[in-house]
Design an enzyme around this catalytic site. Sequence first.
Site, PDB file in Angstrom:
ATOM      1  N   LYS A  28      -7.185  -6.859  -9.541  1.00  0.00           N
ATOM      2  CA  LYS A  28      -7.189  -7.405 -10.726  1.00  0.00           C
ATOM      3  C   LYS A  28      -8.302  -8.487 -10.897  1.00  0.00           C
ATOM      4  O   LYS A  28      -9.160  -8.574 -11.950  1.00  0.00           O
ATOM      5  CB  LYS A  28      -6.091  -8.295 -11.012  1.00  0.00           C
ATOM      6  N   ARG A  98      -1.487 -15.294 -11.866  1.00  0.00           N
ATOM      7  CA  ARG A  98      -1.338 -14.219 -11.818  1.00  0.00           C
ATOM      8  C   ARG A  98      -1.526 -13.525 -10.259  1.00  0.00           C
ATOM      9  O   ARG A  98      -2.787 -13.865  -9.568  1.00  0.00           O
ATOM     10  CB  ARG A  98      -2.279 -13.304 -12.776  1.00  0.00           C
ATOM     11  N   GLY A 107       5.851  -4.254  -6.950  1.00  0.00           N
ATOM     12  CA  GLY A 107       6.887  -5.105  -6.206  1.00  0.00           C
ATOM     13  C   GLY A 107       6.349  -6.551  -6.081  1.00  0.00           C
ATOM     14  O   GLY A 107       7.294  -7.309  -5.527  1.00  0.00           O
ATOM     15  N   MET A 109       4.756 -10.436  -7.594  1.00  0.00           N
ATOM     16  CA  MET A 109       5.517 -11.515  -8.273  1.00  0.00           C
ATOM     17  C   MET A 109       4.932 -11.194  -9.656  1.00  0.00           C
ATOM     18  O   MET A 109       3.823 -10.691  -9.935  1.00  0.00           O
ATOM     19  CB  MET A 109       4.490 -12.753  -7.894  1.00  0.00           C
ATOM     20  N   ARG A 354      -8.384  -1.268 -15.206  1.00  0.00           N
ATOM     21  CA  ARG A 354      -8.251  -0.628 -14.128  1.00  0.00           C
ATOM     22  C   ARG A 354      -8.352   0.995 -14.193  1.00  0.00           C
ATOM     23  O   ARG A 354      -8.040   1.266 -15.485  1.00  0.00           O
ATOM     24  CB  ARG A 354      -7.066  -0.745 -13.154  1.00  0.00           C
ATOM     25  N   HIS A 470      14.418  25.040   7.480  1.00  0.00           N
ATOM     26  CA  HIS A 470      14.002  26.465   6.994  1.00  0.00           C
ATOM     27  C   HIS A 470      13.773  26.854   5.715  1.00  0.00           C
ATOM     28  O   HIS A 470      12.868  27.265   5.218  1.00  0.00           O
ATOM     29  CB  HIS A 470      15.071  27.451   7.540  1.00  0.00           C
ATOM     30  N   SER A 779      -6.713  31.201  15.790  1.00  0.00           N
ATOM     31  CA  SER A 779      -6.149  30.678  14.950  1.00  0.00           C
ATOM     32  C   SER A 779      -5.110  29.718  15.530  1.00  0.00           C
ATOM     33  O   SER A 779      -4.486  29.859  16.237  1.00  0.00           O
ATOM     34  CB  SER A 779      -5.271  31.967  14.113  1.00  0.00           C
ATOM     35  N   ASP A 784       3.843  25.523  15.766  1.00  0.00           N
ATOM     36  CA  ASP A 784       4.575  25.462  17.164  1.00  0.00           C
ATOM     37  C   ASP A 784       3.545  24.754  18.267  1.00  0.00           C
ATOM     38  O   ASP A 784       4.278  23.994  18.989  1.00  0.00           O
ATOM     39  CB  ASP A 784       4.393  26.803  17.779  1.00  0.00           C
ATOM     40  N   CYS A 846      -3.605  28.019  10.729  1.00  0.00           N
ATOM     41  CA  CYS A 846      -2.679  28.944  10.142  1.00  0.00           C
ATOM     42  C   CYS A 846      -1.230  28.324   9.963  1.00  0.00           C
ATOM     43  O   CYS A 846      -0.292  28.786   9.504  1.00  0.00           O
ATOM     44  CB  CYS A 846      -2.409  30.521  10.484  1.00  0.00           C
ATOM     45  N   TYR A 866     -12.210  28.441   8.602  1.00  0.00           N
ATOM     46  CA  TYR A 866     -11.297  28.579   7.594  1.00  0.00           C
ATOM     47  C   TYR A 866     -10.049  27.777   7.606  1.00  0.00           C
ATOM     48  O   TYR A 866      -9.548  27.592   8.811  1.00  0.00           O
ATOM     49  CB  TYR A 866     -10.990  30.158   6.988  1.00  0.00           C
TER      50      TYR A 866
HETATM   51  P1  ADP Z   1       0.852  -7.404 -14.315  1.00  0.00           P
HETATM   52  O1  ADP Z   1       0.354  -7.008 -12.931  1.00  0.00           O
HETATM   53  O2  ADP Z   1       2.243  -7.263 -14.198  1.00  0.00           O
HETATM   54  O3  ADP Z   1       0.419  -6.554 -15.199  1.00  0.00           O
HETATM   55  P2  ADP Z   1      -0.847  -9.705 -15.164  1.00  0.00           P
HETATM   56  O4  ADP Z   1      -1.166 -10.769 -14.419  1.00  0.00           O
HETATM   57  O5  ADP Z   1      -1.450  -8.568 -15.791  1.00  0.00           O
HETATM   58  O6  ADP Z   1       0.573  -8.689 -14.746  1.00  0.00           O
HETATM   59  O7  ADP Z   1       0.206 -10.281 -16.631  1.00  0.00           O
HETATM   60  C1  ADP Z   1       0.734  -9.622 -17.585  1.00  0.00           C
HETATM   61  C2  ADP Z   1       0.240  -9.797 -18.702  1.00  0.00           C
HETATM   62  O8  ADP Z   1       0.368 -11.362 -19.100  1.00  0.00           O
HETATM   63  C3  ADP Z   1      -0.895  -9.435 -19.241  1.00  0.00           C
HETATM   64  O9  ADP Z   1      -0.965  -8.133 -19.572  1.00  0.00           O
HETATM   65  C4  ADP Z   1      -1.324 -10.418 -20.232  1.00  0.00           C
HETATM   66  O10 ADP Z   1      -0.608  -9.912 -21.552  1.00  0.00           O
HETATM   67  C5  ADP Z   1      -0.604 -11.430 -20.031  1.00  0.00           C
HETATM   68  N1  ADP Z   1      -1.621 -12.746 -19.634  1.00  0.00           N
HETATM   69  C6  ADP Z   1      -1.900 -12.924 -18.098  1.00  0.00           C
HETATM   70  N2  ADP Z   1      -2.831 -13.527 -18.055  1.00  0.00           N
HETATM   71  C7  ADP Z   1      -3.206 -14.112 -19.425  1.00  0.00           C
HETATM   72  C8  ADP Z   1      -3.977 -15.090 -20.246  1.00  0.00           C
HETATM   73  N3  ADP Z   1      -4.615 -15.848 -19.426  1.00  0.00           N
HETATM   74  N4  ADP Z   1      -3.872 -15.229 -21.440  1.00  0.00           N
HETATM   75  C9  ADP Z   1      -3.107 -14.435 -22.157  1.00  0.00           C
HETATM   76  N5  ADP Z   1      -2.404 -13.493 -21.532  1.00  0.00           N
HETATM   77  C10 ADP Z   1      -2.254 -13.520 -20.440  1.00  0.00           C
HETATM   78 MG    MG Z   2      -1.464  -6.592 -15.933  1.00  0.00          MG
END
Ligand code: ADP
Ligand code: MG
Length: 890
Positions: A28, A98, A107, A109, A354, A470, A779, A784, A846, A866
Amino acid sequence: MSNTVYTFGGNAPHTDARQKDKTVTGGKGANLAEMASIGLPVPPGFTITTEESVRYLREGADFSDALRADVATALTHIEGAVGKSLGDAADPLLVSVRSGARVSMPGMMDTVLNLGLNDATVEGLAKTSGDERFAWDSYRRFIQMYSDVVLGLDHGLFEEALEIAKEDQGFYADTEMSADDWRKLVAEFKALVEQEQGKPFPQDVTEQLWGAIAAVFDSWDSDRAKVYRRLNDIPADWGTAVNVQAMVFGNMGETSATGVAFTRDPATGERAYYGEYLINAQGEDVVAGIRTPQYLTLAAREAAGAKPLSMEEAMPDAYHELARVFDLLEAHYRDMQDIEFTVERGKLWMLQTRSGKRTAKAALKMAVDMVGEDLIDKREAVRRVDPMALDQLLHPTLDPTAPRNVLTTGLPASPGAAAGKIVLDADTAEQWAGRGDKVVLVRVETSPEDIHGMHAAQGILTARGGMTSHAAVVARGMGRPCVSGANGVSIDRDARTLRIGSMELKEGDEITLDGAKGEVMLGIVPTVEPELVGDFGTLMEWADDLRRMRVRTNAETPADCKMARQFGAEGIGLCRTEHMFFDASRISAVRQMILADDEAGRRRALEQLLPEQRADFTAIFEVMTGLPCTIRLLDPPLHEFLPTRDDEFADLADATGLGVDHLKRRADELHEFNPMLGHRGCRLGITYPEIYEMQARAIFEAACDVQAASGEAPLPEIMVPLVATRKELAILRALVERVADEVFAEKGTNVAYLVGTMIELPRAALMAGEIAHEGAFFSFGTNDLTQTTLGVSRDDSARFLAPYVDQGIFPRDPFVSLDVDGVGQLVEIAAERGRATREGIKLGICGEHGGDPASIAFCEKVGLDYVSASPYRVPIARLAAAQSALSSGE
Ligand code: ADP
Ligand code: MG
Ligand code: MG
């Protein structure tokens, strides 16, 4: 500038290589910096490196003084760019905090939005925005998120309080709440927090910020992050970055919105903007499902017959700006992007980009289209498609729109969809299929004597067995869908019924398997056929131009050979002859041969088998004219062919005129304690040369006949299995050559052929220099070779392999992906020593590994000529071989 914290957006200094490196700033953070550096509207912010989170956790959850200082400096960057300060009661800056690991990790935060609000700053925000409702809505969101994510309080408490507040007013949607309603709720939320944690909600904005940063760091070691890491092979020492970014607000009324989008359709690959947005909303409201999101484009809205206005209609200016950004991003990243954005009072802000996840179909279409658009070259297109994803396209799949009544689930042992009548044994499968029924073979587990039934069936369901059982291995080889080890399946063979969960079924009832998901469904679920033309064909052509290694197939029936050729196989890498022996019409002759008291008895039985075996090879060679065909002489322990049931012994007694007792005694004599290490492979040829003579004769006669009939012969490569010593191969090569000379003399013609061996014992690998004197090719029989090198049985390892993989003792199941460090070393040694003796010795693989991309990359490194894979894996192997060639050329 420090190298622990990097700023982006605003007038941040130009991004350097470290800041654009996902391993340092996370996916990110790296992409936010990159977007800002190409001039896209990104709210200013900063990224704390992944390295800092690793240090923090290692040093016992302590922030270094350097980090505190760097964060304070970086914060002034945001404050300068926005013209507001964190905690300023008159005009407060708000930020989001974030997480962001190298790869996207569900998984991790959750994001905290609107950080910096407290009882004083909320009033300032209300004034500067001129929107009291917005300010209090933001504050209640902040308390709710911070309490959940940072303070670890139960978010259900807050949701409940909100629900009650709405109910009291008779409201349905959050948008109906007024400024006063939100203000009251904030008071309730604060009381809740104090009650739950025994102290008030933090009003100090600096404390809020560091609390959130610590929560992101700590989340790297949370249970759910650990589970996700294990499932996805993510190393524990990567750590996560933290992004702190100025808030932009999608919840500032009707001219504000938030949304997610893809630059192309991730399901079909179509070049059409794809996405959803919500007016007057914030953050993850779009995915949270509280309100139904609206379409991005007019076309999509019309196609769906939806009423609420698309973004294209409702906010045309912001939409056109967004479309411009889509095009810029695609041109910059040269790939389909998955984007998050917010519109604040008509102005577009980019919050994330991304490379987007996509289906196999979409991956192919986009790769081919982007070459046409001059966005990428063919090499990049070939690199981009995950070979394993092709599996989705190679088998008929269940119609995704059809309803499913799932009875139970098991392991997704072999992908594809299969539907038909339940049959409970292999013979019934063959019979019913013979009269035109589609059948699904259901067994407790399968064994080699079920092969004909598995072949006759659309798919296989077993109650026991793992991914390398199997049933699983054979089904994948045949391209039959298979669900193995299904829960709660019990079979009553006498009553010819089975129970799946609480459902009682009988032979002839219809079920459907989804081998890719491991689902078992009641009735026939409709399927859709695979498409191997179009983009698929185009990409495969490009891959073929780029690869060095040839791709052959493991196949032993003309039907499989035909299919493999359609999939692009350039020969047979392994034709197992024993499967031909199990055929119902021959098993009696095979058993007579095995149970005969002497050579004369064996020869009599073999005479019956010769024409059958010749017909087998003729049919295969007709399909494979002009191509090399490696045929393995008889390999399995003889006991696998022996009768077990009384009626089978009775049939055999009839056929041979020998007594049942006598036959049973012979069978007992042949019993082995450890048949995998017993009388099998070339040991059969050494002790019963007449078996290999018959097979060699059948091969050469068939090759001569096909050459006479079609003017072109295949190239038989006769492979002697389980060789450990040079002498074994010397003896058997002489035998094969003698038979060849006899047949050629009888037929008055010649065909070219080779004699070689399988390298599947550690001794053979080590002695390859010697053995190469006798064999024209090696081969690598890595199934085995893995068993004999690790001393692990493929058939019994299911019981302990999972914990072994979990604990990292084996990085992956060594029967699925070659143990490159150990078994691979033997392959390298054998290749090297074989070449030293015989320059240009033909080398191939093989084992099942020949269809595994990681193992194929290893084969490229060792310089094998191959790889050979089961028919359905041939396209996967072609693509993987091309990718291996590309990366070894780098
Ligand atoms: P995740 O990885 O779960 O997508 P993000 O960090 O991308 O989490 O945050 C989720 C959502 O929070 C983003 O898609 C966006 O809509 C909102 N968000 C994050 N940062 C900001 C920001 N600075 N201003 C407004 N919205 C935000
Ligand atoms: Mg996001
Ligand atoms: Mg999220």
